[in-house]
Design a protein around this motif. Structure first.
Motif, mmCIF file in Angstrom:
data_model
loop_
_atom_site.group_PDB
_atom_site.id
_atom_site.type_symbol
_atom_site.label_atom_id
_atom_site.label_comp_id
_atom_site.label_asym_id
_atom_site.label_seq_id
_atom_site.Cartn_x
_atom_site.Cartn_y
_atom_site.Cartn_z
ATOM 1 N N GLY A 164 1.962 6.369 -6.903
ATOM 2 C CA GLY A 164 0.917 7.247 -7.386
ATOM 3 C C GLY A 164 1.375 8.696 -7.395
ATOM 4 O O GLY A 164 1.236 9.411 -8.386
ATOM 5 N N ARG A 165 2.007 9.111 -6.285
ATOM 6 C CA ARG A 165 2.508 10.489 -6.189
ATOM 7 C C ARG A 165 3.542 10.763 -7.286
ATOM 8 O O ARG A 165 3.499 11.771 -7.956
ATOM 9 C CB ARG A 165 3.132 10.689 -4.804
ATOM 10 C CG ARG A 165 2.554 11.892 -4.067
ATOM 11 C CD ARG A 165 3.221 12.026 -2.708
ATOM 12 N NE ARG A 165 2.937 10.896 -1.833
ATOM 13 C CZ ARG A 165 3.742 10.499 -0.846
ATOM 14 N NH1 ARG A 165 4.883 11.112 -0.619
ATOM 15 N NH2 ARG A 165 3.417 9.481 -0.076
ATOM 16 N N HIS B 20 2.333 1.749 -3.369
ATOM 17 C CA HIS B 20 1.381 2.279 -4.337
ATOM 18 C C HIS B 20 1.201 3.770 -4.133
ATOM 19 O O HIS B 20 1.130 4.532 -5.099
ATOM 20 C CB HIS B 20 0.036 1.546 -4.199
ATOM 21 C CG HIS B 20 -0.014 0.313 -5.038
ATOM 22 N ND1 HIS B 20 0.104 0.356 -6.398
ATOM 23 C CD2 HIS B 20 -0.156 -0.998 -4.704
ATOM 24 C CE1 HIS B 20 0.043 -0.874 -6.884
ATOM 25 N NE2 HIS B 20 -0.107 -1.730 -5.860
ATOM 26 N N GLY B 21 1.140 4.175 -2.843
ATOM 27 C CA GLY B 21 1.007 5.586 -2.541
ATOM 28 C C GLY B 21 2.137 6.391 -3.162
ATOM 29 O O GLY B 21 1.914 7.373 -3.886
ATOM 30 N N ILE B 22 3.363 5.919 -2.918
ATOM 31 C CA ILE B 22 4.529 6.630 -3.437
ATOM 32 C C ILE B 22 4.509 6.644 -4.959
ATOM 33 O O ILE B 22 4.701 7.681 -5.604
ATOM 34 C CB ILE B 22 5.831 5.970 -2.937
ATOM 35 C CG1 ILE B 22 5.921 6.084 -1.421
ATOM 36 C CG2 ILE B 22 7.034 6.628 -3.578
ATOM 37 C CD1 ILE B 22 7.044 5.291 -0.828
ATOM 38 N N ARG C 11 0.840 -1.207 0.000
ATOM 39 C CA ARG C 11 0.000 0.000 0.000
ATOM 40 C C ARG C 11 0.879 1.263 0.000
ATOM 41 O O ARG C 11 0.682 2.180 -0.790
ATOM 42 C CB ARG C 11 -0.921 -0.012 1.232
ATOM 43 C CG ARG C 11 -2.121 0.885 1.041
ATOM 44 C CD ARG C 11 -3.054 0.799 2.233
ATOM 45 N NE ARG C 11 -3.571 -0.553 2.443
ATOM 46 C CZ ARG C 11 -4.092 -0.976 3.594
ATOM 47 N NH1 ARG C 11 -4.133 -0.171 4.639
ATOM 48 N NH2 ARG C 11 -4.569 -2.192 3.728
ATOM 49 N N THR C 12 1.900 1.256 0.872
ATOM 50 C CA THR C 12 2.806 2.394 0.928
ATOM 51 C C THR C 12 3.436 2.636 -0.438
ATOM 52 O O THR C 12 3.528 3.763 -0.933
ATOM 53 C CB THR C 12 3.922 2.107 1.946
ATOM 54 O OG1 THR C 12 3.395 1.348 2.997
ATOM 55 C CG2 THR C 12 4.543 3.376 2.457
#
Lengths: 373, 328
Positions: free
Chosen positions: A359-360, A355-357, A352-353
Motif C-alpha cells: 500500500g505504501r 499489504h501494508g508495504i 498483512r505486513t
C-alpha cells in the motif's frame, strides 16, 4: 451380516462407485503429491516413479506374508512362494479372527516399505544429483524398467512373473458386501491426508521456498549457502519412501502382488498427468487434478455401455482412454501450462505486513507520478 | 560357447538397434528433447509390414521403403503438430519430455484400435500380437536378414556420411545442429533442415520395424518396450554423434545377445530373464562413468595407452620367457 447399502442411480451403483473411486483417489493423491514435491517444487523429473511403489509393495508383501504364516504356525514346507496358494484360505480365516495382528502387520509392512523406498531413493539420488534433467529422466525411466524385469526374474521375492497372493490383512472388518472396502478406504484416507498435510507444511515453510529456489536457479541458491545437492537427495528419499508406503497399502488392498501390477503407464505416466492437469507446484491443484483424473477414468468405465452402441465395435475403451488422456495432457501443456490451479508466488512475509508495504509503495508511486506534473 | 542362434540374433539386433539409434540421435540433436515416443515409430513399421503381408503377401523387404515413408510422415506430424508448437510457447524441457511420453501412450492406443479393427473387420486373430513373418530368403543355412540388416546399416551410415560431408544440404544440416542462430544468419532454413532430420529419423525407425517383423514377434507395445534399449544405444554413442549412435547400437544389440548366450551356457537358462537388463546396465554405467558417450573418449590417448600397456606386457612376457629359456 453387515452390508454396505446399495443405491442405484442411472444404472450405476453409487455407493460402490464412490468407495472404489475413493480408494483409487486416495492412492493417486498420495503418490501424485510426492511427485509434485519432486517435480513440481524441486524440479527432479522422476520418470521412474513406479519403481519405488513396486519396491515397497514387493518387500512388504513378501515379508508380511511370511511373518503371518510364521506367527499363525501354518506349515508351508519351507517354500512360502510355492505353498501360499494352497494355504491362503486357511491363513485368511485365521487372520480374520485376529484383528490386532492384522493391524500390526499392516503398520509393520508400511514402515518396512518406507525403509525400502528410502534406500531405493538414496540409490537413485546418486545419479540424480549429478546428471542434467534430460539424462536423469532417461536414467530413471530405464531403471524403473529394469526393476520391473528384476521383479519378474527374481523368483524368491514375489514368485517371478506370475506374482503371489498376499494374505488378506483386512479380513477382520467383516464378510459383508463391500465392508472390507470401506475399512481399506478408511486406512487409505488417513494415509493420504497425512501425506497432504505433510507436503503442504513443507511447501509453506521456508524449506518450501528453498526447494523452489533450487528448482528455479541452482546457482543462485548455492550462492546463498543452500546445499542444493543435499536438498535434492533428501527430497528424492522422502518422496520415494512415501511412494513405497502407498505401494505397500495398494498391495494389501488388492491382496496379490506381481510385476504386472507395476506398469509404466499407470504408476508413472498417469501420475504425471494428474500433477500437470492439477497444477505442478501447487498441492491443492494436484489434489484436484488427481480427483478429476480418477473421476474421469472410472466414469469412462461406467458409462461405456451408454456410448458403446454408437461406436464401431473395434473401439476398445481402454485404448480410447489412452488417446483421450494423452490428448488432454498435451492440450493442457499447450493452453494452460500451469494446470487448473497454477502455482502461486510464495510471499516471504505475513500477508498483512506485505499489504501494508505494498500500500505504501503504491501511494509513493502515485506521488512520484504526480511530481513531474 | 555361445550358441549359434545368439550369434544370429546379435548380428540382426545389433544392426537394427544401430539404425534406430541413428534416428533417435537425429531427433535429439535437432530439438534437444529426449523423444520417448520414438519407439512407437518402430511399431509403425511393424504394423505397415504386418498389414501389407497379410493383405497382399508383400515381403517386409519390399514394404520397408513404404514403412520408411509412413514412419517419416508420422514423425514430421509429431514434430510440426505437437513438439514445435509446444517449444514455441516456451514449454520447459520437462514438459516437452512428458509430452513425448504422452504421444507414446497415444500411439499405443492408436495401434491397439487399429489392431482391433483388423481383428474385427478382416478376422486377423493375431493382429494384437503376431509371430514373425515367414518367407525370408535363406543364406548360409540361416535367414537372409543376417546379411540384409548389417548391409542396410552400413549403407545408411555411408549414405549419411556422404550426405553430411559431400553435399551442400548436409553441411547446412551440420551447421544448423552446431549453431542454429549462426546458421540462420547465413541464410540456412534451419526449420527445413529439422523437418528433414525428423523425417529421416521416423523413417529409419519404421524401416527397422519392418525388418524386425522378419525375425521376432511383434505387438502394439513392442516399440515402446524397445525405447529403453534404443536410448541405451544412443547414450552409449554420446547422444551427439550419428556414427557413435551406430556403433552404440551395434554394441548394445550384439552385446545383449552375446552376453545372454554366453551366460546361458555358463549359468543356465535363468540368465534369459535378465536379458533385457543388460542394455540398461550398460546405459547406467555409461551415464555414470563417461556421460558424454563413446564419442567423447580421447581415442588417440586411449590407443596410445593401450599400446604402451600392451608393449609393457609383451616386454614382460618376452623377458620372462627369455629367463625361462635360460633356465632350461
Amino acid at each position: 451380516m453387515l452390508n454396505v447399502p446399495s443405491v442405484v442411480f442411472l444404472g450405476i451403483d453409487v455407493v460402490k462407485f464412490a468407495v472404489n473411486l475413493g480408494t483409487a483417489y486416495m492412492l493417486f493423491l498420495a503418490v501424485s503429491l510426492t511427485l509434485n514435491l519432486e517435480a513440481g517444487y524441486t524440479g527432479v523429473p522422476n520418470f521412474g516413479k513406479v519403481m519405488f511403489l513396486a519396491g515397497g509393495a514387493a518387500v512388504s508383501a513378501s515379508v508380511c506374508g511370511r511373518l503371518a504364516v510364521f506367527i499363525l504356525g501354518i506349515n508351508v514346507h519351507g517354500d512360502y512362494n510355492g505353498y501360499i496358494v494352497t494355504v491362503i484360505n486357511q491363513v485368511n480365516a485365521s487372520l480374520s479372527q485376529n484383528s490386532v495382528l492384522c493391524v500390526e502387520l499392516i503398520l509393520l509392512g508400511t514402515l518396512l516399505a518406507a525403509g525400502v523406498g528410502a534406500i531405493m531413493g538414496f540409490l537413485a539420488s546418486y545419479p540424480a544429483i549429478r546428471l542434467r534433467e534430460d539424462y536423469l529422466g532417461m536414467l530413471l525411466l530405464a531403471s524403473a524398467q529394469f526393476f520391473q524385469i528384476f521383479l519378474g526374474a527374481y523368483a524368491p521375492l514375489i514368485g517371478g512373473t506370475q506374482g503371489i497372493s498376499v494374505p488378506n490383512f483386512f479380513g477382520w472388518a467383516g464378510s459383508g458386501i463391500g465392508v472390507r472396502d470401506v475399512a481399506v478406504l478408511g486406512f487409505l484416507t488417513f494415509f493420504a491426508i497425512s501425506v497432504f498435510v505433510f507436503v503442504e507444511r513443507v511447501a509453506r515453510s521456508p524449506l518450501g521456498r528453498t526447494l523452489r529456489a533450487v528448482r528455479d536457479n541452482e546457482l543462485a541458491s548455492r550462492a546463498l549457502g543452500k546445499n542444493d545437492v543435499a536438498i535434492r537427495r533428501n527430497v528424492i528419499v522422502i518422496a520415494a519412501a512415501i511412494s513405497a508406503m502407498a505401494g505397500a497399502l495398494l498391495t494389501f488392498q488388492v491382496a496379490s502382488v506381481g510385476p504386472g501390477t507395476w506398469d509404466r503407464v499407470t504408476w508413472t505416466f498417469w501420475i504425471w498427468v494428474m500433477v500437470i492437469i492439477g497444477g505442478s507446484g501447487n498441492n491443492r491443484g494436484v489434489a484436484l487434478g488427481a480427483l478429476s483424473f480418477a473421476f474421469l477414468f472410472d466414469m469412462i468405465d461406467q458409462v461405456q455401455f451408454v456410448f458403446q452402441p454408437y461406436l464401431p465395435d473395434f473401439v476398445d475403451v481402454n485404448f480410447l482412454r489412452y488417446i483421450l488422456f494423452a490428448a488432454l495432457l498435451i492440450l493442457i501443456l499447450a493452453f494452460r501450462p500451469g494446470g487448473i490451479l497454477p502455482e502461486k508466488s510464495s510471499p516471504t512475509l505475513p500477508k498483512r505486513t506485505l499489504h501494508g508495504i505494498m500500500g505504501r509503495e503504491n501511494a509513493k508511486g502515485e506521488m512520484d507520478q504526480k511530481e513531474p506534473a | 560357447m555361445v550358441e549359434f542362434t545368439y550369434v544370429v540374433s546379435s548380428i540382426i539386433f545389433g544392426s537394427l538397434f544401430g539404425m534406430m539409434a541413428i534416428g533417435l540421435t537425429l531427433t535429439y540433436i535437432t530439438t534437444k528433447v529426449p523423444n520417448f515416443a520414438y519407439g512407437s515409430f518402430v511399431t509403425v513399421g511393424l504394423y505397415t509390414s504386418y498389414s501389407l503381408y497379410r493383405f497382399e503377401a508383400i515381403t517386409p523387404y519390399l514394404s520397408a521403403p513404404i514403412a520408411f515413408g509412413i514412419g517419416g510422415l508420422t514423425s514430421i506430424l509429431m514434430y510440426l503438430g505437437i513438439l514445435r508448437p509446444l517449444a514455441r510457447r516456451g514449454s520447459p524441457l520437462v514438459s516437452l519430455m512428458i509430452a513425448t511420453l504422452a504421444i507414446d501412450i497415444a500411439f499405443v492406443g492408436i495401434f491397439g484400435t487399429y489392431a482391433n479393427y483388423l481383428r474385427y473387420t478382416y478376422v486377423f486373430i493375431d493382429s494384437l500380437n503376431f509371430t514373425e513373418i515367414l518367407g525370408d530368403f535363406s543364406i548360409f543355412g540361416s535367414q537372409g536378414l543376417i546379411l540384409a540388416a548389417p548391409l542396410t546399416l552400413a549403407l545408411i551410415t555411408i549414405g549419411l556420411y556422404l550426405l553430411l560431408t559431400r553435399t551442400k544440404f548436409g553441411v547446412a544440416m551440420r551447421a544448423s545442429v552446431e549453431n542454429p542462430s549462426l546458421a540462420r544468419v547465413l541464410g540456412i532454413d534451419v526449420e527445413k533442415v529439422y523437418v528433414f532430420a525428423w523425417f529421416l529419423a521416423g523413417g529409419l525407425a519404421a524401416m527397422s520395424g519392418s525388418y524386425y517383423t522378419l525375425y521376432s514377434q511383434g505387438g502394439i507395445a513392442t516399440g515402446s518396450g524397445l525405447i529403453v534399449e534404443i536410448f541405451a544405444a544412443s547414450v552409449l554413442g554420446g547422444l551427439s554423434s550419428l556414427y557413435g549412435a551406430a556403433i552404440g547400437g551395434v554394441i548394445i544389440g550384439a552385446g545383449e545377445n552375446l552376453l545372454t548366450g554366453g551366460g546361458i551356457s555358463v549359468f543356465g537358462n535363468g540368465v534369459l530373464d535378465y536379458q533385457k537388463g543388460i542394455p540398461l546396465v550398460l546405459m547406467i554405467l555409461t551415464l555414470l562413468v563417461f556421460p558424454q558417450g563413446l564419442a567423447s573418449l580421447p581415442w588417440i590417448r586411449v590407443v596410445t595407452r593401450i599400446r604402451r600397456i600392451s608393449g609393457r606386457l609383451l616386454g614382460g612376457i618376452r623377458r620372462l620367457s627369455a629367463r625361462g629359456l635360460r633356465r632350461c
